[in-house]
Structure formats: structure tokens, C-alpha cells
Design an enzyme around this catalytic site. Structure first.
Site, PDB file in Angstrom:
ATOM      1  N   LYS A 112      -2.461   1.633   1.836  1.00 36.62           N
ATOM      2  CA  LYS A 112      -2.806   0.591   2.815  1.00 36.62           C
ATOM      3  C   LYS A 112      -3.194   1.278   4.109  1.00 36.62           C
ATOM      4  O   LYS A 112      -2.732   2.388   4.393  1.00 36.62           O
ATOM      5  CB  LYS A 112      -1.596  -0.321   3.063  1.00 36.62           C
ATOM      6  CG  LYS A 112      -1.960  -1.665   3.666  1.00 36.62           C
ATOM      7  CD  LYS A 112      -2.397  -2.680   2.624  1.00 36.62           C
ATOM      8  CE  LYS A 112      -2.939  -3.922   3.261  1.00 36.62           C
ATOM      9  NZ  LYS A 112      -3.238  -4.977   2.277  1.00 36.62           N
ATOM     10  N   ASP A 152      -8.544  -6.774   4.329  1.00 37.03           N
ATOM     11  CA  ASP A 152      -7.261  -7.479   4.491  1.00 37.03           C
ATOM     12  C   ASP A 152      -7.447  -8.331   5.745  1.00 37.03           C
ATOM     13  O   ASP A 152      -8.595  -8.631   6.118  1.00 37.03           O
ATOM     14  CB  ASP A 152      -6.093  -6.483   4.618  1.00 37.03           C
ATOM     15  CG  ASP A 152      -4.723  -7.163   4.555  1.00 37.03           C
ATOM     16  OD1 ASP A 152      -4.351  -7.661   3.496  1.00 37.03           O
ATOM     17  OD2 ASP A 152      -4.018  -7.218   5.596  1.00 37.03           O
TER      18      ASP A 152
HETATM   19  P1  NDP Z   1      -7.676 -13.528   7.013  1.00 38.21           P
HETATM   20  O1  NDP Z   1      -7.776 -12.646   8.196  1.00 38.21           O
HETATM   21  O2  NDP Z   1      -8.907 -14.007   6.353  1.00 38.21           O
HETATM   22  O3  NDP Z   1      -6.789 -14.817   7.379  1.00 38.21           O
HETATM   23  C1  NDP Z   1      -5.505 -14.689   7.906  1.00 38.21           C
HETATM   24  C2  NDP Z   1      -4.979 -16.070   8.250  1.00 38.21           C
HETATM   25  O4  NDP Z   1      -3.621 -15.957   8.644  1.00 38.21           O
HETATM   26  C3  NDP Z   1      -5.711 -16.717   9.414  1.00 38.21           C
HETATM   27  O5  NDP Z   1      -5.670 -18.096   9.247  1.00 38.21           O
HETATM   28  C4  NDP Z   1      -4.842 -16.280  10.611  1.00 38.21           C
HETATM   29  O6  NDP Z   1      -4.938 -17.140  11.744  1.00 38.21           O
HETATM   30  C5  NDP Z   1      -3.470 -16.381   9.993  1.00 38.21           C
HETATM   31  N1  NDP Z   1      -2.536 -15.482  10.679  1.00 38.21           N
HETATM   32  C6  NDP Z   1      -2.684 -14.147  10.900  1.00 38.21           C
HETATM   33  N2  NDP Z   1      -1.630 -13.674  11.574  1.00 38.21           N
HETATM   34  C7  NDP Z   1      -0.813 -14.730  11.774  1.00 38.21           C
HETATM   35  C8  NDP Z   1       0.445 -14.902  12.418  1.00 38.21           C
HETATM   36  N3  NDP Z   1       1.078 -13.864  12.975  1.00 38.21           N
HETATM   37  N4  NDP Z   1       0.993 -16.146  12.435  1.00 38.21           N
HETATM   38  C9  NDP Z   1       0.352 -17.197  11.870  1.00 38.21           C
HETATM   39  N5  NDP Z   1      -0.830 -17.099  11.234  1.00 38.21           N
HETATM   40  C10 NDP Z   1      -1.392 -15.889  11.205  1.00 38.21           C
HETATM   41  O7  NDP Z   1      -6.729 -12.738   5.984  1.00 38.21           O
HETATM   42  P2  NDP Z   1      -6.552 -12.956   4.434  1.00 38.21           P
HETATM   43  O8  NDP Z   1      -6.715 -14.393   4.089  1.00 38.21           O
HETATM   44  O9  NDP Z   1      -7.368 -11.932   3.731  1.00 38.21           O
HETATM   45  O10 NDP Z   1      -5.027 -12.515   4.236  1.00 38.21           O
HETATM   46  C11 NDP Z   1      -3.941 -13.447   4.324  1.00 38.21           C
HETATM   47  C12 NDP Z   1      -2.704 -12.834   3.686  1.00 38.21           C
HETATM   48  O11 NDP Z   1      -2.997 -12.537   2.301  1.00 38.21           O
HETATM   49  C13 NDP Z   1      -2.230 -11.515   4.299  1.00 38.21           C
HETATM   50  O12 NDP Z   1      -0.824 -11.439   4.173  1.00 38.21           O
HETATM   51  C14 NDP Z   1      -2.869 -10.475   3.361  1.00 38.21           C
HETATM   52  O13 NDP Z   1      -2.168  -9.258   3.392  1.00 38.21           O
HETATM   53  C15 NDP Z   1      -2.719 -11.180   2.031  1.00 38.21           C
HETATM   54  N6  NDP Z   1      -3.584 -10.713   0.973  1.00 38.21           N
HETATM   55  C16 NDP Z   1      -4.944 -10.733   1.131  1.00 38.21           C
HETATM   56  C17 NDP Z   1      -5.759 -10.303   0.095  1.00 38.21           C
HETATM   57  C18 NDP Z   1      -7.233 -10.437   0.161  1.00 38.21           C
HETATM   58  O14 NDP Z   1      -7.891 -10.185  -0.872  1.00 38.21           O
HETATM   59  N7  NDP Z   1      -7.821 -10.828   1.274  1.00 38.21           N
HETATM   60  C19 NDP Z   1      -5.189  -9.714  -1.144  1.00 38.21           C
HETATM   61  C20 NDP Z   1      -3.740  -9.846  -1.239  1.00 38.21           C
HETATM   62  C21 NDP Z   1      -2.996 -10.288  -0.189  1.00 38.21           C
HETATM   63  P3  NDP Z   1      -6.099 -16.895  12.871  1.00 38.21           P
HETATM   64  O15 NDP Z   1      -7.354 -17.402  12.243  1.00 38.21           O
HETATM   65  O16 NDP Z   1      -5.622 -17.690  14.028  1.00 38.21           O
HETATM   66  O17 NDP Z   1      -6.128 -15.413  13.122  1.00 38.21           O
END
Ligand code: NDP
Length: 452
Positions: A112, A152
Site C-alpha cells: 500500500k 484508493d
Molecule cells: P473515494 O475517494 O472514491 O471515496 C471516498 C468516500 O469516503 C468519499 O465519499 C469521501 O467523502 C468519504 N470519506 C473519506 N474520508 C472520510 C472520512 N474521514 N469521514 C467520512 N467520509 C470520508 O474512495 P473509494 O470509494 O475508492 O474508497 C472507499 C473505501 O473503500 C476506502 O476505505 C478504500 O480503502 C476502500 N477500498 C477501495 C477500493 C477501490 O477499488 N477503490 C478497493 C478496496 C477497498 P468526500 O467526498 O467528502 O471526500
């Protein structure tokens, strides 16, 4: 007393796994040595990233890559760009990634990386400059046979594109060195959808196997509104479920009983691409209620499924209790380490105390390392297509993703049956995921002389 710096997120991930390995280690004590070895990364790279903003001012950020374990294949895991990024968070994510990648059944190790760079409020030009500067150093340490990063939080298709372009220029090499690439330059169909779709496919197996039911008519809570949340929501809607919530770092949006439509999710996707808050979508719409600063878990009185899809530690103990009170029977994490350990204990106790499958009040819990592995699994399929200079169809890849998620569920369920604590009649999917993933990695490490 350890003289190492405190790493709270990593320590949390370590204790989550350790707590579930006990029945396995009691039967197989020799593996205790492997657990000591596997928790130390093979290598950590830390570096400085200097870049120039649109005002011509120099900016500096921290860059990292944790190359945690390569027993099963090249290091594989995403890059996160977010101001909260530090070594503790990347070590927790890298550690989880090792076992998640093992559970895909594909030849990939765990890693990571990322930066404390905040993409919010940055122009396209600034994002490009940062990505190019970040790759100056990272390009020395990755390669299609060594380490293959992906996206991510804060790193989507655009950022992967800039980083791939930078790598190609610095190394004069068109190589499958990143996944999540554009579809016409080495990317794979279904990679953008894979994590969100995969979480829903995993829960489909839970619904079918545990209760002989499906998504039709189910009320579903989802947190987040990024890549994972959007595609999970679209798949739930396609399967006949109702998505009642989405959220972001500023609050939660609750829909009326009709739920979000695919058009709503699409509009939210467009807003998030511009890195705007969810209120930019909901303002002036009477069928949604906005709850500033809140997570969705306590805001809906009745629901069946909860899918945390935002970030780590986004479900606490009180929220876990509220979910069970609302009738939620299935929790599956799209996010990594979505639940605090206290919350997991609440879910797991509801299962462990049950006398039979049909008991009311059971809340099945699927950890992220199993439920959200669809993304990295399709990344591994992207690597396979790059190696063979081949391109598979959307339908072929969707079927492969379904099979991978279903096989992963079966592995968690059958291993959970063997190694759940306290002789519970219902298997722990959490223990199943941890033991199955750990054993695969530990066995490969032993074969390669990493422990004896
Ligand atoms: P994105 O950046 O596309 O979306 C993240 C989302 O989470 C946004 O809505 C963001 O809000 C919100 N967010 C981020 N930080 C916080 C916080 N501290 N409190 C509340 N909301 C928060 O990321 P992904 O959708 O790619 O990833 C989401 C999760 O899934 C993560 O944990 C990631 O590690 C996990 N994941 C992702 C994969 C992938 O293929 N993308 C694979 C496996 C796991 P805002 O828009 O306001 O920033």
C-alpha cells in the site's frame, strides 16, 4: 514496553486478526512464528515530493510505499492521496491487503502507498504536477514483476493516468505497472465497478446461503459516495434493493422510502468528480434529508443490509448496536477496516450467541478483506490481460468477478465453521477470512524460507 512509535491504526488491524487466529494457533502452534514474521513489512520506502502550484510556489508532501509481503506474488495494493495519510494508516492497509489478496486466489502479494497530498481544491494542472513529481521517486521501486500499485481514496482514473504517463516517460517502458488504467491503454473492463459490485455479489452469497433470500425489496444503508459506494449503490438498485443513504466527509444524505435512483447516483458521481460535497446534489430537493456531520447508521429506523463504503473506523459500538436495533442482518465492509473493533464485537456476539440460523437479532459481519476484494481481484485480472496482451469482454470479467466473490464467501464460511471461537453453532466469517488468508500466506512464506 515497546520502544517503537505508536501506530494506532496498524495496531488495531493487528489485534483484529490476532484475536481471531487463537483457535487456529491452538491447533497449529507452529504458525505462531509465522504471525510474528508476517507483521513486519519486507520494505518501507519514504520519500519527499516537491511540486509547484498554479501560483508558481513550491509545495512539499510526504510519499510512501509499504512493500509488505511478496510471498504470493508482486506487491499489490492501492495508493491513497489524503491529508490523513501516515505510516500507521498505510501499514494497516498494507497488512490487510496481504490476506485480502490471498483470498482472491490470485498470485499477488500485499502493499500500500500514497501521500498526505490533499487533492481537494487542486486544479487539474496541480494534480498532474503532483502525480508526475510523486512518480519521480516511486518509479524506481515499482515494476510489473515487482510492485503494481492501483487507486484508493483520492486516486481514481485521472490520477492513475498521470502516474502511468510519468512512469512511461521516466522509464521509456509501456508496462503493466499500475492497474485501473484507461480502457484503451491497457485497462480492464469492470475495474472501476469491481469493488462496489463485488461487495454486493459477496452479500448476495450471504443472503442466499444464510437465509435463502436475495436483494429484492431489501432496505440498504450505504456510507460514502465515492467509487465503491456509487457502484455498490447501482448494483443494489439493479438487483431490486432500495438504497436509503449515501454520505461523505461532511455528512449523510437520507432518501425517502423510494430510495436513490440510478440517475441520482450518476449525478452524485459527477459532483464527486469535481470534489464537491453531497449538498451540491441535495440542495433544493425535498425527497432527501441532509444530516450534517453524521454517519448514516443511526438515521434510519428500519433496514436489512449495511455497507460501509467510505473509510476506516466509520462504524462504532453504539452505531453497531443501532444497526442491529434497526433490524440489519448483514453488514459487509466496502471500506477497509470500516468497523472499530468494539463494533465488530457487537456484530460477532449477535452471531455467537445465536442458537440457530433462524434466530432473530443475528447480524452477520463480513470484513473488508473479504467483502471488498473485488477491486484487487479485477486488478489482478488486468495484470493477466497485460501479460498476455489480451483483452477480455465485460461479460467475461463480470462472471469471473462473481465467481471470485462466491468462492471467497465459501472459503470464509467453511474455514469459519472450523475455527470460530466459543463453539458457536454459526460460523464467523471474520475468523474464516483471517484464518484462510493467513494460512495461505504463511504456507508460501515457509516454502520460501521466511520462517521455519
Ligand atoms: P473515494 O475517494 O472514491 O471515496 C471516498 C468516500 O469516503 C468519499 O465519499 C469521501 O467523502 C468519504 N470519506 C473519506 N474520508 C472520510 C472520512 N474521514 N469521514 C467520512 N467520509 C470520508 O474512495 P473509494 O470509494 O475508492 O474508497 C472507499 C473505501 O473503500 C476506502 O476505505 C478504500 O480503502 C476502500 N477500498 C477501495 C477500493 C477501490 O477499488 N477503490 C478497493 C478496496 C477497498 P468526500 O467526498 O467528502 O471526500
Amino acid at each position: 514496553m515497546s520502544n517503537l512509535p505508536s501506530e494506532p491504526e496498524f495496531e488495531q488491524a493487528l489485534s483484529e486478526i490476532e484475536g481471531t487466529l487463537t483457535p487456529f494457533l491452538e491447533k497449529n502452534p507452529e504458525y505462531a512464528k509465522a504471525f510474528k514474521v508476517v507483521q513486519i513489512p519486507e520494505r518501507i520506502i519514504q520519500f519527499r515530493v516537491t511540486w509547484e502550484n498554479d501560483k508558481g510556489e513550491v509545495q512539499v508532501n510526504r510519499g510512501y510505499r509499504v512493500q509488505f509481503n511478496s510471498a504470493l506474488g508482486p506487491y499489490k495494493g492501492g495508493l491513497r492521496f489524503h491529508p490523513s495519510v501516515n505510516l500507521s494508516i498505510l501499514k494497516f492497509l498494507g497488512f490487510e491487503q496481504i490476506f485480502k489478496n490471498a483470498l482472491t486466489g490470485q498470485p499477488i502479494g500485499g502493499g500500500k502507498g500514497g501521500s498526505d497530498f490533499d487533492p481537494k481544491g487542486k486544479s487539474d494542472n496541480e494534480i498532474k504536477k503532483f502525480c508526475y513529481a510523486f512518480m519521480i521517486e516511486l518509479s524506481r521501486h515499482i515494476g510489473d514483476l515487482t510492485d503494481v500499485p492501483a487507486g484508493d481514496i483520492g486516486v481514481g482514473g485521472r490520477e492513475v493516468g498521470y502516474m502511468f504517463g510519468a512512469y512511461k516517460k521516466y522509464r521509456n517502458e509501456f508496462a503493466g505497472v499500475l492497474t485501473g488504467k484507461g480502457i484503451n491503454w491497457g485497462g480492464s473492463y469492470i475495474r472501476p465497478e469491481a469493488t462496489g459490485y463485488g461487495v454486493v455479489y459477496f452479500t448476495q452469497s450471504m443472503l442466499r446461503d444464510l437465509d435463502n433470500t436475495d436483494y429484492n425489496g431489501k432496505r440498504v444503508l450505504i456510507s460514502g459516495s465515492g467509487n465503491v459506494a456509487q457502484y455498490a449503490a447501482l448494483k443494489v438498485i439493479e438487483l431490486g434493493g432500495t438504497v436509503l443513504s449515501l454520505s461523505d466527509s461532511t455528512g449523510s444524505l437520507i432518501a425517502g422510502d423510494a430510495g436513490f435512483t440510478p440517475e441520482d447516483v450518476q449525478a452524485i458521481g459527477d459532483i464527486k468528480l469535481k470534489r464537491q460535497p453531497l449538498t451540491a446534489f441535495s440542495e433544493g430537493k425535498s425527497n432527501f434529508t441532509w444530516h450534517a456531520g453524521k454517519r448514516p447508521w443511526t438515521l434510519v429506523e428500519k433496514a436489512d443490509v449495511a455497507l460501509p463504503c467510505a473509510t476506516q473506523n466509520e462504524v462504532n459500538k453504539a452505531e453497531a448496536e443501532a444497526l442491529i436495533k434497526a433490524g440489519v442482518r448483514y453488514v459487509a465492509e466496502g471500506s477497509n477496516m470500516g468497523s472499530e473493533n468494539d463494533a465488530i464485537e457487537v456484530f460477532e456476539a449477535s452471531r455467537a450467541n445465536a442458537k440457530s440460523l433462524s434466530d432473530a437479532g443475528v447480524c452477520w459481519y463480513a470484513p473488508g478483506k473479504a467483502a471488498n476484494l473485488g477491486g484487487v481481484a479485477v486488478s489482478a485480472l488486468e495484470m493477466a490481460q497485460n501479460s498476455s496482451r489480451d483483452k477480455w469482454t465485460f461479460e467475461t470479467l463480470d462472471q469471473k468477478l462473481k465467481d471470485i466473490m462466491s468462492n471467497c464467501y465459501d472459503a470464509c464460511h467453511s474455514t469459519g465453521k472450523e475455527y470460530s471461537k466459543n463453539g458457536s453453532v454459526l460460523p464467523s466469517l471474520q475468523a474464516g477470512a483471517n484464518v484462510a488468508g493467513f494460512k495461505m500466506v504463511a504456507d508460501a512464506m515457509k516454502d520460501q524460507g521466511d520462517w521455519w
